[in-house]
Design a protein around this motif. Sequence first.
Motif, PDB file in Angstrom:
ATOM      1  N   PHE A  26     -23.763 -24.450 -22.262  1.00  0.00           N
ATOM      2  CA  PHE A  26     -22.786 -23.596 -21.587  1.00  0.00           C
ATOM      3  C   PHE A  26     -23.386 -22.851 -20.392  1.00  0.00           C
ATOM      4  O   PHE A  26     -22.723 -21.981 -19.819  1.00  0.00           O
ATOM      5  N   ARG A  75     -21.449 -21.720 -17.001  1.00  0.00           N
ATOM      6  CA  ARG A  75     -20.033 -22.013 -17.200  1.00  0.00           C
ATOM      7  C   ARG A  75     -19.201 -20.740 -17.389  1.00  0.00           C
ATOM      8  O   ARG A  75     -19.695 -19.705 -17.833  1.00  0.00           O
ATOM      9  N   ASN A  76     -17.906 -20.874 -17.076  1.00  0.00           N
ATOM     10  CA  ASN A  76     -16.910 -19.866 -17.418  1.00  0.00           C
ATOM     11  C   ASN A  76     -16.337 -20.257 -18.775  1.00  0.00           C
ATOM     12  O   ASN A  76     -15.575 -21.219 -18.881  1.00  0.00           O
ATOM     13  N   VAL A  77     -16.697 -19.509 -19.826  1.00  0.00           N
ATOM     14  CA  VAL A  77     -16.467 -19.960 -21.195  1.00  0.00           C
ATOM     15  C   VAL A  77     -15.371 -19.148 -21.879  1.00  0.00           C
ATOM     16  O   VAL A  77     -15.407 -17.909 -21.887  1.00  0.00           O
ATOM     17  N   ASP A 108     -14.035 -23.417 -17.463  1.00  0.00           N
ATOM     18  CA  ASP A 108     -14.527 -24.794 -17.463  1.00  0.00           C
ATOM     19  C   ASP A 108     -15.340 -25.120 -18.713  1.00  0.00           C
ATOM     20  O   ASP A 108     -16.078 -26.100 -18.756  1.00  0.00           O
ATOM     21  N   ALA A 109     -15.192 -24.287 -19.757  1.00  0.00           N
ATOM     22  CA  ALA A 109     -15.866 -24.557 -21.029  1.00  0.00           C
ATOM     23  C   ALA A 109     -15.158 -23.781 -22.134  1.00  0.00           C
ATOM     24  O   ALA A 109     -14.618 -22.690 -21.905  1.00  0.00           O
ATOM     25  N   ALA A 113     -24.440 -18.395 -19.964  1.00  0.00           N
ATOM     26  CA  ALA A 113     -23.125 -18.651 -19.371  1.00  0.00           C
ATOM     27  C   ALA A 113     -22.919 -17.775 -18.139  1.00  0.00           C
ATOM     28  O   ALA A 113     -23.450 -16.669 -18.049  1.00  0.00           O
TER      29      ALA A 113
END
Length: 360
Positions: A119, A122-124, A151-152, A220
């Motif tokens: 991750f 990423r934007n989780v 995007d995650a 992240a």
Amino acid sequence: MTDFATLTLDGSGLERQPRVKESFWEDDYLERFDARTLWLDAVWRDGVVRLICPRLNNLAPALRGARFALDGRAVRARFRTYDRHTVISLPFARCPAAVSVEVGGWRGESAVHGPEAGFAGRNVLVTLSKDNDPAWIEDWVRFHMIHHGADAVLFVDNGSEEYGRAAVQAALEATGVPVARVLSTSVPYGPRGRKPYANSELFLQFCVLNAVRHRFLWEARAVLNCDLDELVMSEVSIFDRAVASRFGYVAFPGYWVHPEPGFEGVPFHAAHGWRDDPAQACPDKWCMVPSGPLRGFEWRQHRLERLPFPTWFRAKDAWFWHCRNITNGWKLLKRTKVRDNTVPDGRLREAVAVLPQRPG
């Protein structure tokens, strides 16, 4: 099945006892209470193994006198007790394969997980869920991909029986989100008590959030803590807001929304175009940079643990819509419980228009 390095107290003769007085219990309190889990997960990061435990309660004295070892080497434990969880920290220069504890003639052992980088950057979206409709999962992910650039997804399933892991994974893959991970745990979610102790011993969610932040989410770009019945609104991406903020953290309030009065059939997010008038608020949710300036604070569902002056971090132009009928108990909802003074909301209707208008 579990994807966590969980250790139970089975065979030890020990069990956790509630600290909430019996007069505040609901009828099924003990059946739902987690008496057996010693720790949910064991995670090594930056020279420390963290045992993420449901709050120890009466177990604390015995555990403070216990012998902890990493790969057979005795180590000194440090305890930190929070509202609904306890963290036992064990120093070790490298990631060990196993952690053990000996107390009162009983010995327990689990694996130790190291950090995972899937991750990073990423934007989780992170959530804990049980038996939610895969269509709801898909719509929830799509909304936050379109409006915020998610995007995650890190999805933790709490022992679903109606919808299995494969159904959840398929729903995530159908969205096209680049990174999706499904984890599973059967650890009890916890019991509801009577006010003012309604949530006092709901241990699991806090344990999950703090286990995954150290194991999966530390690198992240930003993490949005959000349930499947919640749709976040902001003039700009909530992830971008968190990254751009001074402290790498933004909180925002929620407001209840409903399907149109008289709606029948299976609910869906896009049907929730009506809000209360006046608005009925919900506790805050948040988005943050895990390794940012507030990295030392433990994660909670609605705020960071012991964060001073929490209202200082609340955005004035970000919020979330809390969709009342997105619940696996929707069949039990009585229309009389939905307020008569609901009105259509144009902002909400425009936001959910990106989602499928599913049949009722």
